[in-house]
Design a protein around this motif. Sequence first.
Motif, PDB file in Angstrom:
ATOM      1  N   VAL A   7       0.842  -1.194   0.000  1.00  0.00           N
ATOM      2  CA  VAL A   7       0.000   0.000   0.000  1.00  0.00           C
ATOM      3  C   VAL A   7       0.879   1.248   0.000  1.00  0.00           C
ATOM      4  O   VAL A   7       1.784   1.383   0.828  1.00  0.00           O
ATOM      5  N   THR A   8       0.608   2.178  -0.951  1.00  0.00           N
ATOM      6  CA  THR A   8       1.356   3.436  -0.979  1.00  0.00           C
ATOM      7  C   THR A   8       0.444   4.652  -0.796  1.00  0.00           C
ATOM      8  O   THR A   8       0.885   5.674  -0.283  1.00  0.00           O
ATOM      9  N   VAL A   9      -0.795   4.585  -1.255  1.00  0.00           N
ATOM     10  CA  VAL A   9      -1.765   5.668  -1.055  1.00  0.00           C
ATOM     11  C   VAL A   9      -3.038   5.053  -0.499  1.00  0.00           C
ATOM     12  O   VAL A   9      -3.567   4.092  -1.065  1.00  0.00           O
ATOM     13  N   TRP A  10      -3.548   5.626   0.597  1.00  0.00           N
ATOM     14  CA  TRP A  10      -4.732   5.061   1.275  1.00  0.00           C
ATOM     15  C   TRP A  10      -5.772   6.157   1.462  1.00  0.00           C
ATOM     16  O   TRP A  10      -5.517   7.165   2.115  1.00  0.00           O
ATOM     17  N   VAL A  11      -6.923   5.968   0.846  1.00  0.00           N
ATOM     18  CA  VAL A  11      -8.067   6.873   1.017  1.00  0.00           C
ATOM     19  C   VAL A  11      -9.191   6.037   1.619  1.00  0.00           C
ATOM     20  O   VAL A  11      -9.874   5.300   0.901  1.00  0.00           O
ATOM     21  N   PRO A  12      -9.409   6.089   2.935  1.00  0.00           N
ATOM     22  CA  PRO A  12     -10.345   5.159   3.591  1.00  0.00           C
ATOM     23  C   PRO A  12     -11.797   5.418   3.184  1.00  0.00           C
ATOM     24  O   PRO A  12     -12.156   6.519   2.772  1.00  0.00           O
ATOM     25  N   PRO A  13     -12.643   4.391   3.288  1.00  0.00           N
ATOM     26  CA  PRO A  13     -14.070   4.575   3.003  1.00  0.00           C
ATOM     27  C   PRO A  13     -14.699   5.521   4.027  1.00  0.00           C
ATOM     28  O   PRO A  13     -14.371   5.483   5.220  1.00  0.00           O
ATOM     29  N   ARG A  14     -15.614   6.373   3.546  1.00  0.00           N
ATOM     30  CA  ARG A  14     -16.349   7.284   4.420  1.00  0.00           C
ATOM     31  C   ARG A  14     -17.842   7.074   4.150  1.00  0.00           C
ATOM     32  O   ARG A  14     -18.365   7.479   3.118  1.00  0.00           O
ATOM     33  N   ARG A  15     -18.517   6.402   5.102  1.00  0.00           N
ATOM     34  CA  ARG A  15     -19.917   6.025   4.888  1.00  0.00           C
ATOM     35  C   ARG A  15     -20.820   7.257   4.928  1.00  0.00           C
ATOM     36  O   ARG A  15     -20.636   8.160   5.736  1.00  0.00           O
ATOM     37  N   GLY A  60      -2.474  13.711  -1.690  1.00  0.00           N
ATOM     38  CA  GLY A  60      -1.072  14.018  -1.961  1.00  0.00           C
ATOM     39  C   GLY A  60      -0.461  13.216  -3.090  1.00  0.00           C
ATOM     40  O   GLY A  60       0.769  13.137  -3.195  1.00  0.00           O
ATOM     41  N   ALA A  61      -1.296  12.633  -3.943  1.00  0.00           N
ATOM     42  CA  ALA A  61      -0.786  11.822  -5.052  1.00  0.00           C
ATOM     43  C   ALA A  61      -0.860  12.581  -6.367  1.00  0.00           C
ATOM     44  O   ALA A  61      -1.186  12.010  -7.413  1.00  0.00           O
ATOM     45  N   GLY A  62      -0.574  13.874  -6.335  1.00  0.00           N
ATOM     46  CA  GLY A  62      -0.666  14.694  -7.544  1.00  0.00           C
ATOM     47  C   GLY A  62       0.277  14.238  -8.643  1.00  0.00           C
ATOM     48  O   GLY A  62      -0.074  14.254  -9.828  1.00  0.00           O
ATOM     49  N   ILE A  71     -12.223  10.178  -8.521  1.00  0.00           N
ATOM     50  CA  ILE A  71     -10.953   9.503  -8.205  1.00  0.00           C
ATOM     51  C   ILE A  71      -9.800  10.501  -8.253  1.00  0.00           C
ATOM     52  O   ILE A  71      -8.952  10.554  -7.353  1.00  0.00           O
ATOM     53  N   ARG A  72      -9.794  11.318  -9.298  1.00  0.00           N
ATOM     54  CA  ARG A  72      -8.732  12.310  -9.460  1.00  0.00           C
ATOM     55  C   ARG A  72      -8.704  13.280  -8.283  1.00  0.00           C
ATOM     56  O   ARG A  72      -7.638  13.575  -7.717  1.00  0.00           O
ATOM     57  N   ALA A  73      -9.881  13.768  -7.874  1.00  0.00           N
ATOM     58  CA  ALA A  73      -9.951  14.719  -6.758  1.00  0.00           C
ATOM     59  C   ALA A  73      -9.504  14.068  -5.452  1.00  0.00           C
ATOM     60  O   ALA A  73      -8.785  14.689  -4.647  1.00  0.00           O
ATOM     61  N   GLU A  74      -9.915  12.824  -5.215  1.00  0.00           N
ATOM     62  CA  GLU A  74      -9.553  12.134  -3.972  1.00  0.00           C
ATOM     63  C   GLU A  74      -8.037  11.890  -3.903  1.00  0.00           C
ATOM     64  O   GLU A  74      -7.417  12.084  -2.858  1.00  0.00           O
ATOM     65  N   LEU A  75      -7.443  11.462  -5.009  1.00  0.00           N
ATOM     66  CA  LEU A  75      -6.006  11.196  -4.997  1.00  0.00           C
ATOM     67  C   LEU A  75      -5.192  12.477  -4.872  1.00  0.00           C
ATOM     68  O   LEU A  75      -4.141  12.496  -4.229  1.00  0.00           O
ATOM     69  N   GLY A  91     -14.578   8.135  -0.798  1.00  0.00           N
ATOM     70  CA  GLY A  91     -13.204   7.673  -0.570  1.00  0.00           C
ATOM     71  C   GLY A  91     -13.025   6.290  -1.167  1.00  0.00           C
ATOM     72  O   GLY A  91     -13.233   6.075  -2.353  1.00  0.00           O
ATOM     73  N   ASP A  92     -12.644   5.347  -0.311  1.00  0.00           N
ATOM     74  CA  ASP A  92     -12.557   3.930  -0.694  1.00  0.00           C
ATOM     75  C   ASP A  92     -11.587   3.701  -1.866  1.00  0.00           C
ATOM     76  O   ASP A  92     -11.928   3.013  -2.829  1.00  0.00           O
ATOM     77  N   LEU A  93     -10.378   4.265  -1.760  1.00  0.00           N
ATOM     78  CA  LEU A  93      -9.378   4.090  -2.811  1.00  0.00           C
ATOM     79  C   LEU A  93      -8.043   3.651  -2.206  1.00  0.00           C
ATOM     80  O   LEU A  93      -7.699   4.045  -1.085  1.00  0.00           O
ATOM     81  N   CYS A  94      -7.316   2.873  -2.953  1.00  0.00           N
ATOM     82  CA  CYS A  94      -5.997   2.425  -2.500  1.00  0.00           C
ATOM     83  C   CYS A  94      -5.095   2.229  -3.711  1.00  0.00           C
ATOM     84  O   CYS A  94      -5.481   1.567  -4.686  1.00  0.00           O
ATOM     85  N   VAL A  95      -3.900   2.821  -3.654  1.00  0.00           N
ATOM     86  CA  VAL A  95      -2.895   2.606  -4.693  1.00  0.00           C
ATOM     87  C   VAL A  95      -1.876   1.605  -4.158  1.00  0.00           C
ATOM     88  O   VAL A  95      -1.339   1.779  -3.060  1.00  0.00           O
ATOM     89  N   LEU A  96      -1.627   0.557  -4.939  1.00  0.00           N
ATOM     90  CA  LEU A  96      -0.666  -0.476  -4.575  1.00  0.00           C
ATOM     91  C   LEU A  96       0.550  -0.387  -5.486  1.00  0.00           C
ATOM     92  O   LEU A  96       0.408  -0.223  -6.708  1.00  0.00           O
TER      93      LEU A  96
END
Length: 715
Positions: free
Chosen positions: A74-82, A211-213, A203-207, A90-95
């Motif tokens: 895992v390098t980028v973690w955007v946790p789920p927000r119910r 800090g994954a610009g 997805i673009r806005a969340e990343l 959210g709910d995104l992860c870059v591996l």
Amino acid sequence: MSVLRQGAGEVEKPGGGKEAGAAVLLSPRQVLTCAHVVNDALGVRPLSADRPAAEGLDVVFHTAGTPRRTVARVTVWVPPRRMPSGVWHGDLCVLELTEPAPEQSRPVVWREMAEGQAVRAFGPDGKAGGFADTEVKLADEGIYYLDGALSGAAIAPGFSGGPLWHRHDPAVLGLVVAHRETHGPLTGQQVVRRSWALPWQTIRAELLAAGAGDLIERCPARDPLAADPAREALGHALWELLGDPLIRADHARRLSDQLGYLPPADASAPGVEELADLLITADRALATLTESLASAHPGSGRPHALDRLLAAGRMSDTARLLSVGEHRTLTGKLKQAAAYDPALLPRAAREALRYTPLPAALRGARLSPEDVEAAVGELEALSDGDLPDGGPSVPALLKLVEFTAAALPDPPREELRTWNGRVSRRLGVHQAALAQRRADATAWAGRRPAAVTRVVAQISTFASDPQGQYRCRLWQVREDGTPVPVFTEESGPATTDRIGRLIRQAAERAELESGQEVKDVDILVDREGLHLPVDEWDAGNAIEWLPGEPLGVGHRVALRCPDITGHNPKHAQMLRARWSDADAAELLVVDEETADPKQLYSLLRTSHERTGQVVLHGPAAARKILLEICLACGVPVIIWDRAAQSHADARDLDEIAPHGPLLELPERVRTFRGRIWADPEHHRARPSLVWEPEEPLPLPSRHRLMDPAEGAQTR
């Protein structure tokens, strides 16, 4: 076509267990999936917001039916927000992968999602039968709802984290997140096939917020409104050639087989737009498709649309000249030729492509089989333009094949010619043009070219060039006076050591071809260049473990200055007159008594009008004008000690024996330079030599267009 699934992967539970979901390839080493898929793979509550600490997630790519497993972290973690509505943001992860994804798996191209788009999702294993078609229905708070028809497969839990593809454009619109669950007993009024997705814009806005610009900047995205002339031209030609879905499906199936993609299980035809996108993204797709189309229209039945398709492909930056099969066959045969005669391909290239900058692999004296593919790849990109009748000329690569074939025995000669004929017909090359090249090649192979007698190097510099660096043009001059340009990869200024090595390598290549030693090197310079210590420039050594030697030790290096001699209309006449009496006429030694410029000029115009050699003594400041007077008066041989500080240093040149036989002087100078190199402490002189041949060589000029900022002045 299965190309639509080449950017996807599968996230597995540890230990090679059941898949937790899918993922999409962002770059060769990074994949994007849903955070809840990673949680599920690690046995954590799916909507847990805690960043996983575990390493070693399994990601599986399915290419050509074969799973390829790699490990990711895992390098980028955007946790789920119910959200109160039951969905979550959210709910995104870059591996990050520990090794690059398979070559067949390419990073996807992104496109923004919009209501009304027809989309397609695949299960995590990427199998053709595991697709689900649906439609984007409603946008709400950064998510999009999808509804599928009550036929075919539906989006299931294993689809989560996978790409959502546009059905008519090979671009990804977003990620599948989840199936929308219903509560209570189902009725005929309730939704049974509603899912939801995160669009690319979310997805673009969340990343970016995470800090994954930098990662976002590297993700290719397409503006659907931006016109691509090459793609449009390809589309028009494809509609004319493959408008029939059955014919299109047949050719697409052949194309998939050649490119290593899985064909659709239902044998359906891809859309023309999808096919056009593939042709401008996969480097050998266009050539491979036109090979299939040409085989379906042999002889005079070749459709004009096929030529338009090839012309449109030349507008693309990615389309290669050869199909997959053509490239495989040619590289195999050329590797055999290189093993048979390592010098053949470079020798054939210098003749077939005499005025074409050669690939780096072909500039040496030999070509190993391992370097054949690199040379072919570079030659594929070269084009000679079109013939006056609008048809394509013979490409550089096909010219080389003809000349290589001509120098080989049968059967490889006939095999290469057959290959060349087949490829030229596919490309629409007029057979008369190919026949002319074949005749040229046959004539070349039937004669042994005149041996190279000398190498000529033109040294120059522009005002904007770095101090101590120079530009170099090279020619090999044959016995019959023919100058053959030597192309190098240096288009701008280079260091003196680099130029010394280029000159040595040009001489060695000529020696390898003819078996005759090339000792003479002429250096063409401007006025200032007459004072450069070119003979001291390091030329390296062909045997790497031996010490490199100065250029003037391995070769008889002499200077020429067209910048001065070219201004005298009678120069050639004066030069011939002086050479005719060179052995009989007395040489002129310029010492303190004759060092006045006016006096020297008078001597060369009267009593020493037939003198062929001048020895210059004295300090550098005085020598400069005297040297230029000698050149302007057509003196062919001038020698001086550029290290001399006064006339008292004149005796330092005695070891060269300036009064000895004139024609042996260049070799005496070379030998003396060798002694200087071996023992510089005991030899003070640093001889420079001008040697103008009796018949000046007319070297071809080369026009050069410069940016005004670079400046046309030399220094």
